[in-house]
Enzyme design. Structure first.
Site, PDB file in Angstrom:
ATOM      1  N   ASN A 131       0.864  -1.183   0.000  1.00 54.95           N
ATOM      2  CA  ASN A 131       0.000   0.000   0.000  1.00 54.95           C
ATOM      3  C   ASN A 131       0.901   1.233   0.000  1.00 54.95           C
ATOM      4  O   ASN A 131       1.510   1.564   1.009  1.00 54.95           O
ATOM      5  CB  ASN A 131      -0.892  -0.031   1.255  1.00 54.95           C
ATOM      6  CG  ASN A 131      -1.741   1.228   1.380  1.00 54.95           C
ATOM      7  OD1 ASN A 131      -1.808   2.035   0.447  1.00 54.95           O
ATOM      8  ND2 ASN A 131      -2.369   1.400   2.528  1.00 54.95           N
ATOM      9  N   LYS A 172       0.101   4.277  -0.292  1.00 55.19           N
ATOM     10  CA  LYS A 172      -0.540   5.464   0.292  1.00 55.19           C
ATOM     11  C   LYS A 172      -0.307   6.667  -0.646  1.00 55.19           C
ATOM     12  O   LYS A 172      -0.218   6.489  -1.851  1.00 55.19           O
ATOM     13  CB  LYS A 172      -0.044   5.694   1.712  1.00 55.19           C
ATOM     14  CG  LYS A 172      -0.184   4.415   2.566  1.00 55.19           C
ATOM     15  CD  LYS A 172       0.057   4.612   4.012  1.00 55.19           C
ATOM     16  CE  LYS A 172      -0.125   3.274   4.737  1.00 55.19           C
ATOM     17  NZ  LYS A 172       0.013   3.349   6.177  1.00 55.19           N
ATOM     18  N   HIS A 227      -9.523   1.244   5.412  1.00 55.70           N
ATOM     19  CA  HIS A 227      -8.207   1.467   6.038  1.00 55.70           C
ATOM     20  C   HIS A 227      -8.370   2.465   7.188  1.00 55.70           C
ATOM     21  O   HIS A 227      -9.150   3.408   7.094  1.00 55.70           O
ATOM     22  CB  HIS A 227      -7.223   1.999   4.995  1.00 55.70           C
ATOM     23  CG  HIS A 227      -5.811   1.958   5.484  1.00 55.70           C
ATOM     24  ND1 HIS A 227      -5.319   2.900   6.350  1.00 55.70           N
ATOM     25  CD2 HIS A 227      -4.807   1.060   5.277  1.00 55.70           C
ATOM     26  CE1 HIS A 227      -4.051   2.593   6.640  1.00 55.70           C
ATOM     27  NE2 HIS A 227      -3.723   1.482   5.991  1.00 55.70           N
ATOM     28  N   GLU A 257      -6.647   4.876   8.123  1.00 56.18           N
ATOM     29  CA  GLU A 257      -6.417   6.287   7.781  1.00 56.18           C
ATOM     30  C   GLU A 257      -7.664   6.899   7.160  1.00 56.18           C
ATOM     31  O   GLU A 257      -7.958   8.081   7.367  1.00 56.18           O
ATOM     32  CB  GLU A 257      -5.202   6.394   6.838  1.00 56.18           C
ATOM     33  CG  GLU A 257      -3.904   6.159   7.604  1.00 56.18           C
ATOM     34  CD  GLU A 257      -2.782   5.554   6.788  1.00 56.18           C
ATOM     35  OE1 GLU A 257      -2.843   5.583   5.549  1.00 56.18           O
ATOM     36  OE2 GLU A 257      -1.831   5.031   7.412  1.00 56.18           O
ATOM     37  N   GLU A 294      -5.059  -4.716  10.838  1.00 54.46           N
ATOM     38  CA  GLU A 294      -4.064  -3.653  10.941  1.00 54.46           C
ATOM     39  C   GLU A 294      -4.255  -2.923  12.265  1.00 54.46           C
ATOM     40  O   GLU A 294      -5.056  -1.984  12.350  1.00 54.46           O
ATOM     41  CB  GLU A 294      -4.229  -2.660   9.780  1.00 54.46           C
ATOM     42  CG  GLU A 294      -3.979  -3.269   8.411  1.00 54.46           C
ATOM     43  CD  GLU A 294      -3.402  -2.256   7.447  1.00 54.46           C
ATOM     44  OE1 GLU A 294      -2.382  -2.572   6.833  1.00 54.46           O
ATOM     45  OE2 GLU A 294      -3.948  -1.144   7.315  1.00 54.46           O
ATOM     46  N   GLY A 338       2.790   2.519  10.686  1.00 62.50           N
ATOM     47  CA  GLY A 338       3.736   3.622  10.467  1.00 62.50           C
ATOM     48  C   GLY A 338       4.488   4.035  11.723  1.00 62.50           C
ATOM     49  O   GLY A 338       5.123   5.089  11.767  1.00 62.50           O
ATOM     50  N   SER A 341       3.668  -2.039  10.175  1.00 59.08           N
ATOM     51  CA  SER A 341       5.131  -2.104  10.284  1.00 59.08           C
ATOM     52  C   SER A 341       5.695  -3.482   9.966  1.00 59.08           C
ATOM     53  O   SER A 341       6.620  -3.945  10.631  1.00 59.08           O
ATOM     54  CB  SER A 341       5.592  -1.612  11.662  1.00 59.08           C
ATOM     55  OG  SER A 341       5.215  -0.271  11.845  1.00 59.08           O
TER      56      SER A 341
END
Ligand code: 13P
Length: 249
Positions: free
Chosen positions: A9, A11, A95, A97, A166, A172, A212
């Site tokens: 991904n 992003k 996701h 985010e 996730e 991240g 990660s």
């Protein structure tokens, strides 16, 4: 037999030019034999890159997002049909985010999943708890709510959905769930998923770990019985790192 899936991904990273160079580097790795046929590989670049990647071909592309609507006056949106026409079979949904920064919740996610299923594409449906939720001991409750609020709306799940666990606190941050934490969440998701698609289909459902994942921790994570691949952010932006995650299988 399910084939593990390794998805990158990207992003909102790389210009179309830099992204094309990265795609070509991955392709060289593939041509040099770095991609095992036992694995399914996927990159999820920004929308702006998809046309050029499709033209070059060689590594499967998917999308990071899609509209919940089929077409029409929705300025700035990208429909599933447009993505499918550009070769995308997999589309990321839910996701963290998007949940956090764009306030996506059940109504939007239900719309997106149904558009994806109508087009016979495959959603990679993301779930995960925050650190606070984990510390409160409500991880399973959160995962169950995130699945139920969307999939309870469908009387039949017509495509082989991919699930992605996730943990928000591991995205991240360089922090990774321990293999035990990840395995426990994946086993819980598989058991929950069997209530939607039956035991046999749930057994064959791929549940990816994201948060990660890197070359040095991928091997241990991917060796767990319920971890069927990875959804990789930062490490997917480096061709060597992404390719060496494959070597862990
Ligand atoms: P990182 O690998 O950078 O933690 O990102 C994970 C992720 O969000 C993949 O979708």
């Amino acid at each position: 037999m399910k084939r593990p899936l390794i998805a990158g991904n990207w992003k909102m990273n790389t210009s179309p030019t830099a992204g094309f160079a990265l795609y070509k580097e991955l392709l060289s790795g593939k041509n040099a034999g770095a991609f095992s046929e036992d694995l399914e590989w996927l990159v999820l670049p920004p929308f702006t890159h998809l046309g050029a990647f499709q033209q070059l071909g060689g590594i499967q592309v998917g999308a990071q997002n899609c509209s919940q609507h089929s077409q029409g006056a929705f300025t700035g949106e990208i429909s599933v049909d447009m993505l499918s026409d550009l070769g995308c079979r997999y589309i990321l949904v839910g996701h963290s985010e998007r949940r956090q920064y764009f306030k996506e919740g059940a109504p939007e996610l239900i719309g997106k999943v149904s558009q994806i299923m109508i087009a016979k594409c495959i959603p990679i449906f993301c779930v995960g708890e925050t650190l606070e939720e984990r510390e409160q001991g409500i991880t399973e409750e959160v995962l169950e709510r995130q699945i139920r609020e969307v999939f309870d709306q469908f009387s039949y799940i017509s495509v082989d959905v991919v699930l992605a666990y996730e943990p928000v606190w591991a995205i991240g941050t360089g922090k990774t769930a321990t293999v035990e934490q990840a395995q426990e969440a994946h086993a819980f998701l598989r058991q929950l998923w069997s209530k939607f698609v039956g035991e046999n289909r749930a057994k064959n459902t791929r549940i990816l770990y994201g948060g990660s994942m890197k070359p040095d921790n991928a091997g241990a994570l991917l060796s767990m019985p319920d971890i069927d691949g990875g959804l990789i952010g930062g490490a997917a932006l480096n061709a060597n790192a992404f390719l060496s995650i494959a070597a862990e299988f």
